[in-house]
Scaffold this motif. Structure first.
Motif, PDB file in Angstrom:
ATOM      1  N   ALA A 236      22.725  12.407  15.455  1.00 11.89           N
ATOM      2  CA  ALA A 236      22.388  13.462  14.489  1.00 11.89           C
ATOM      3  C   ALA A 236      21.239  14.324  14.997  1.00 11.89           C
ATOM      4  CB  ALA A 236      22.033  12.833  13.145  1.00 11.89           C
ATOM      5  N   ALA A 237      20.256  13.697  15.641  1.00 10.90           N
ATOM      6  CA  ALA A 237      19.138  14.465  16.194  1.00 10.90           C
ATOM      7  C   ALA A 237      19.591  15.319  17.383  1.00 10.90           C
ATOM      8  CB  ALA A 237      18.021  13.514  16.625  1.00 10.90           C
ATOM      9  N   TRP A 238      20.450  14.759  18.213  1.00  9.44           N
ATOM     10  CA  TRP A 238      20.952  15.487  19.380  1.00  9.44           C
ATOM     11  C   TRP A 238      21.765  16.713  18.952  1.00  9.44           C
ATOM     12  CZ3 TRP A 238      19.792  14.960  24.421  1.00  9.44           C
ATOM     13  CH2 TRP A 238      20.632  15.564  25.364  1.00  9.44           C
ATOM     14  N   ARG A 239      22.480  16.561  17.831  1.00 14.62           N
ATOM     15  CA  ARG A 239      23.318  17.654  17.324  1.00 14.62           C
ATOM     16  C   ARG A 239      22.755  18.184  16.002  1.00 14.62           C
ATOM     17  NH1 ARG A 239      29.368  14.956  18.182  1.00 14.62           N
ATOM     18  NH2 ARG A 239      29.183  14.580  20.432  1.00 14.62           N
ATOM     19  N   ARG A 240      21.449  18.235  15.891  1.00 14.66           N
ATOM     20  CA  ARG A 240      20.834  18.634  14.626  1.00 14.66           C
ATOM     21  C   ARG A 240      21.278  20.046  14.226  1.00 14.66           C
ATOM     22  NH1 ARG A 240      17.176  18.625  18.635  1.00 14.66           N
ATOM     23  NH2 ARG A 240      15.857  20.466  19.015  1.00 14.66           N
ATOM     24  N   GLY A 241      21.574  20.159  12.938  1.00 14.34           N
ATOM     25  CA  GLY A 241      22.064  21.422  12.418  1.00 14.34           C
ATOM     26  C   GLY A 241      23.566  21.568  12.493  1.00 14.34           C
ATOM     27  N   GLY A 242      24.221  20.664  13.218  1.00 16.90           N
ATOM     28  CA  GLY A 242      25.671  20.749  13.359  1.00 16.90           C
ATOM     29  C   GLY A 242      26.397  20.057  12.216  1.00 16.90           C
TER      30      GLY A 242
ATOM     31  N   VAL B 110      10.955  13.588  20.059  1.00 16.71           N
ATOM     32  CA  VAL B 110      11.020  13.148  21.462  1.00 16.71           C
ATOM     33  C   VAL B 110      11.806  14.135  22.316  1.00 16.71           C
ATOM     34  CG1 VAL B 110      12.028  11.374  22.970  1.00 16.71           C
ATOM     35  CG2 VAL B 110      10.694  10.688  20.975  1.00 16.71           C
ATOM     36  N   LEU B 111      12.815  14.765  21.745  1.00 13.29           N
ATOM     37  CA  LEU B 111      13.667  15.676  22.533  1.00 13.29           C
ATOM     38  C   LEU B 111      12.903  16.879  23.072  1.00 13.29           C
ATOM     39  CD1 LEU B 111      16.998  15.673  20.479  1.00 13.29           C
ATOM     40  CD2 LEU B 111      16.485  14.489  22.615  1.00 13.29           C
ATOM     41  N   GLY B 112      11.724  17.151  22.522  1.00  7.35           N
ATOM     42  CA  GLY B 112      10.930  18.260  23.037  1.00  7.35           C
ATOM     43  C   GLY B 112       9.986  17.876  24.149  1.00  7.35           C
ATOM     44  N   GLU B 113       9.987  16.600  24.566  1.00  3.13           N
ATOM     45  CA  GLU B 113       9.087  16.143  25.620  1.00  3.13           C
ATOM     46  C   GLU B 113       9.564  16.599  26.998  1.00  3.13           C
ATOM     47  OE1 GLU B 113       6.250  14.702  25.167  1.00  3.13           O
ATOM     48  OE2 GLU B 113       6.438  14.444  22.991  1.00  3.13           O
ATOM     49  N   ASP B 114       8.610  16.624  27.933  1.00  8.67           N
ATOM     50  CA  ASP B 114       8.917  17.117  29.281  1.00  8.67           C
ATOM     51  C   ASP B 114       9.912  16.231  30.023  1.00  8.67           C
ATOM     52  OD1 ASP B 114       7.202  19.217  28.871  1.00  8.67           O
ATOM     53  OD2 ASP B 114       5.477  18.220  29.830  1.00  8.67           O
ATOM     54  N   TYR B 115       9.828  14.905  29.812  1.00  5.46           N
ATOM     55  CA  TYR B 115      10.718  14.024  30.577  1.00  5.46           C
ATOM     56  C   TYR B 115      12.175  14.200  30.141  1.00  5.46           C
ATOM     57  CZ  TYR B 115       9.743  11.061  26.473  1.00  5.46           C
ATOM     58  OH  TYR B 115       9.559  10.585  25.205  1.00  5.46           O
ATOM     59  N   VAL B 116      12.402  14.603  28.881  1.00  4.52           N
ATOM     60  CA  VAL B 116      13.772  14.890  28.451  1.00  4.52           C
ATOM     61  C   VAL B 116      14.266  16.176  29.117  1.00  4.52           C
ATOM     62  CG1 VAL B 116      15.253  15.403  26.472  1.00  4.52           C
ATOM     63  CG2 VAL B 116      13.433  13.695  26.254  1.00  4.52           C
ATOM     64  N   THR B 117      13.408  17.176  29.176  1.00  4.58           N
ATOM     65  CA  THR B 117      13.759  18.423  29.861  1.00  4.58           C
ATOM     66  C   THR B 117      14.048  18.165  31.334  1.00  4.58           C
ATOM     67  OG1 THR B 117      12.338  19.637  28.333  1.00  4.58           O
ATOM     68  CG2 THR B 117      13.008  20.766  30.353  1.00  4.58           C
ATOM     69  N   MET B 118      13.244  17.269  31.944  1.00  3.99           N
ATOM     70  CA  MET B 118      13.462  16.935  33.350  1.00  3.99           C
ATOM     71  C   MET B 118      14.807  16.248  33.548  1.00  3.99           C
ATOM     72  SD  MET B 118      12.460  16.961  36.472  1.00  3.99           S
ATOM     73  CE  MET B 118      10.735  17.446  36.342  1.00  3.99           C
ATOM     74  N   GLY B 119      15.153  15.366  32.617  1.00  6.06           N
ATOM     75  CA  GLY B 119      16.443  14.688  32.719  1.00  6.06           C
ATOM     76  C   GLY B 119      17.601  15.660  32.655  1.00  6.06           C
ATOM     77  N   ARG B 120      17.475  16.635  31.780  1.00  7.09           N
ATOM     78  CA  ARG B 120      18.513  17.658  31.706  1.00  7.09           C
ATOM     79  C   ARG B 120      18.561  18.492  32.979  1.00  7.09           C
ATOM     80  NH1 ARG B 120      17.227  19.740  25.523  1.00  7.09           N
ATOM     81  NH2 ARG B 120      18.564  18.240  24.420  1.00  7.09           N
TER      82      ARG B 120
ATOM     83  N   THR C 224      24.098  13.288  32.600  1.00  5.65           N
ATOM     84  CA  THR C 224      25.037  13.458  31.496  1.00  5.65           C
ATOM     85  C   THR C 224      24.292  13.438  30.154  1.00  5.65           C
ATOM     86  OG1 THR C 224      25.438  11.077  31.299  1.00  5.65           O
ATOM     87  CG2 THR C 224      26.834  12.321  32.822  1.00  5.65           C
ATOM     88  N   SER C 225      24.928  14.024  29.155  1.00  6.65           N
ATOM     89  CA  SER C 225      24.313  14.072  27.825  1.00  6.65           C
ATOM     90  C   SER C 225      24.057  12.671  27.278  1.00  6.65           C
ATOM     91  CB  SER C 225      25.219  14.858  26.861  1.00  6.65           C
ATOM     92  OG  SER C 225      25.366  16.196  27.281  1.00  6.65           O
ATOM     93  N   MET C 226      24.974  11.743  27.517  1.00  7.70           N
ATOM     94  CA  MET C 226      24.799  10.373  27.040  1.00  7.70           C
ATOM     95  C   MET C 226      23.595   9.713  27.683  1.00  7.70           C
ATOM     96  SD  MET C 226      27.123   9.717  24.776  1.00  7.70           S
ATOM     97  CE  MET C 226      27.229   7.933  24.771  1.00  7.70           C
ATOM     98  N   THR C 227      23.406   9.954  28.983  1.00 10.18           N
ATOM     99  CA  THR C 227      22.271   9.368  29.686  1.00 10.18           C
ATOM    100  C   THR C 227      20.955   9.906  29.159  1.00 10.18           C
ATOM    101  OG1 THR C 227      23.614   9.074  31.691  1.00 10.18           O
ATOM    102  CG2 THR C 227      21.222   8.998  31.946  1.00 10.18           C
ATOM    103  N   VAL C 228      20.881  11.206  28.978  1.00 10.18           N
ATOM    104  CA  VAL C 228      19.652  11.820  28.463  1.00 10.18           C
ATOM    105  C   VAL C 228      19.414  11.405  27.014  1.00 10.18           C
ATOM    106  CG1 VAL C 228      18.472  13.980  27.996  1.00 10.18           C
ATOM    107  CG2 VAL C 228      19.893  13.770  30.039  1.00 10.18           C
ATOM    108  N   MET C 229      20.476  11.380  26.226  1.00  7.30           N
ATOM    109  CA  MET C 229      20.333  11.070  24.808  1.00  7.30           C
ATOM    110  C   MET C 229      19.803   9.654  24.584  1.00  7.30           C
ATOM    111  SD  MET C 229      23.263  10.826  21.814  1.00  7.30           S
ATOM    112  CE  MET C 229      24.152  12.221  22.503  1.00  7.30           C
ATOM    113  N   PHE C 230      20.420   8.676  25.240  1.00  6.75           N
ATOM    114  CA  PHE C 230      20.053   7.290  24.996  1.00  6.75           C
ATOM    115  C   PHE C 230      19.045   6.752  26.015  1.00  6.75           C
ATOM    116  CE2 PHE C 230      24.223   7.649  22.911  1.00  6.75           C
ATOM    117  CZ  PHE C 230      23.899   7.164  21.654  1.00  6.75           C
ATOM    118  N   GLY C 231      19.175   7.156  27.273  1.00  7.07           N
ATOM    119  CA  GLY C 231      18.273   6.639  28.286  1.00  7.07           C
ATOM    120  C   GLY C 231      16.884   7.244  28.239  1.00  7.07           C
TER     121      GLY C 231
END
Length: 327
Positions: free
Chosen positions: A124-130, A218-228, A233-240
């Motif tokens: 839900a957070a990954w697809r927030r607003g959807g 958490v999705l606004g952190e730098d390490y998430v941006t780096m992962g992207r 993959t989206s699954m790796t970034v989302m859960f890992g």
């Protein structure tokens, strides 16, 4: 991870308060176990029978101070006395048998709800607003608001009485002999489906809302941006990267919810006639069985405090900032 002396002091004070309240609350009820047993005898309550009951359970009619001293002595020696309702069984024997069923029910419900709630919150957070978020998030609020007794009665009537998909009571098929075999274990899990489904909606709703809020930050952190940016993959970034670091508030919320979980298990066990601590507490309350009531409330209190302490330790292990602060 070391626990601060202040934190241990809080747990100690809570335990002392629980001991005093466990002794006091049952005695606020009208009547005594001796009166209840004499009333059950009816016309068979001869003078000799009454004297025999008073001689065996006379301690419950002793002065309050004497009862409290005997209560503390019993706690010090792990002797909680003899049950009035289940005489001649000891309180330890009665509670140990019931505690296994409650532990199985609560742990199963928590693990199932944690898996479902965290997953729904992360997505839900990954697809927030959807569309997924707009459906799941409001539904979680509804699941939190509905009382367990409503869910239990609805589940019992719909799936147990009307559709007859699941058994309506007890922990396993009475025709089976308990043992580590496929038939008995399968029966235990089959009979636990409706009680677990009754306890789970509240937990799933709490885990989902907590995980969603934490995940969004958490999705606004730098390490998430780096992962992207690495092309993961989206699954790796989302859960890992995201969900893994958003779990800390979920653990904190779990510790706060344990009291509500045990409270919900009491209602659930009564509705489904599940032989756990909740049903034992209910039958002991009706019979004014002070020793069992005291022991059961103390056991659930200690389980809640112990689980909170365990969560504190786990929290320190998974959060490096707390480890550095403790050092």
């Amino acid at each position: 991870m070391r626990i601060s002396s202040r934190r241990l002091g809080v747990y100690t004070i809570a335990l002392v308060f629980a001991i005093v309240m466990n002794f006091t609350v049952p005695r606020l009820m009208p009547g005594t176990p001796v009166d209840a047993m004499i009333a059950q005898l009816g016309s068979r309550a001869t003078p000799a029978a009454i004297e025999a009951i008073k001689a065996r359970f006379g301690a419950v009619d002793a002065p309050i101070a004497t009862q409290f001293v005997d209560y503390l002595k019993g706690l010090a020696t792990l002797d909680l006395g003899v049950s009035v309702k289940y005489y001649p069984q000891t309180v330890v024997a009665v509670l140990s048998r019931s505690a296994l069923w409650t532990a199985f029910l609560v742990v199963t419900a928590i693990l199932f709800s944690l898996l479902v709630g965290v997953t729904l919150g992360a997505v839900a957070a990954w697809r927030r607003g959807g569309r997924f978020d707009t459906i799941v998030s409001p539904l979680s609020v509804v699941m939190i608001a509905v009382p367990p007794v409503i869910i239990a009665l609805t589940t019992l009537f719909l799936f147990g009485v009307s559709l007859r998909w699941f058994p309506v009571g007890y922990a396993y098929d009475p025709s089976l002999d308990p043992g580590l075999n496929f038939a008995f274990v399968g029966s235990v899990f089959f009979h636990a489906i409706m009680p677990v489904l009754t306890l789970s909606p509240y937990l799933i709703g709490e885990f989902q809302t907590t995980m969603r809020s934490s995940m969004i930050s958490v999705l606004g952190e730098d390490y998430v941006t780096m992962g992207r940016a690495k092309g993961l993959t989206s699954m790796t970034v989302m859960f890992g990267y995201g969900a893994r670091n958003a779990m800390l508030p979920v653990l904190t919320n779990l510790a706060l919810m344990l009291g509500a979980v045990f409270g919900g298990s009491i209602v659930t066990e009564i509705v489904f006639n599940y032989p756990g601590l909740g049903l034992t507490l209910f039958t002991a309350s009706v019979a004014r069985d002070y020793p069992v009531i005291q022991g059961q409330l103390l056991m659930m209190t200690m389980a809640t405090l112990g689980a909170n302490l365990l969560v504190d330790i786990i929290y320190g292990l998974v959060d490096p900032r707390l480890r550095e602060a403790a050092q």
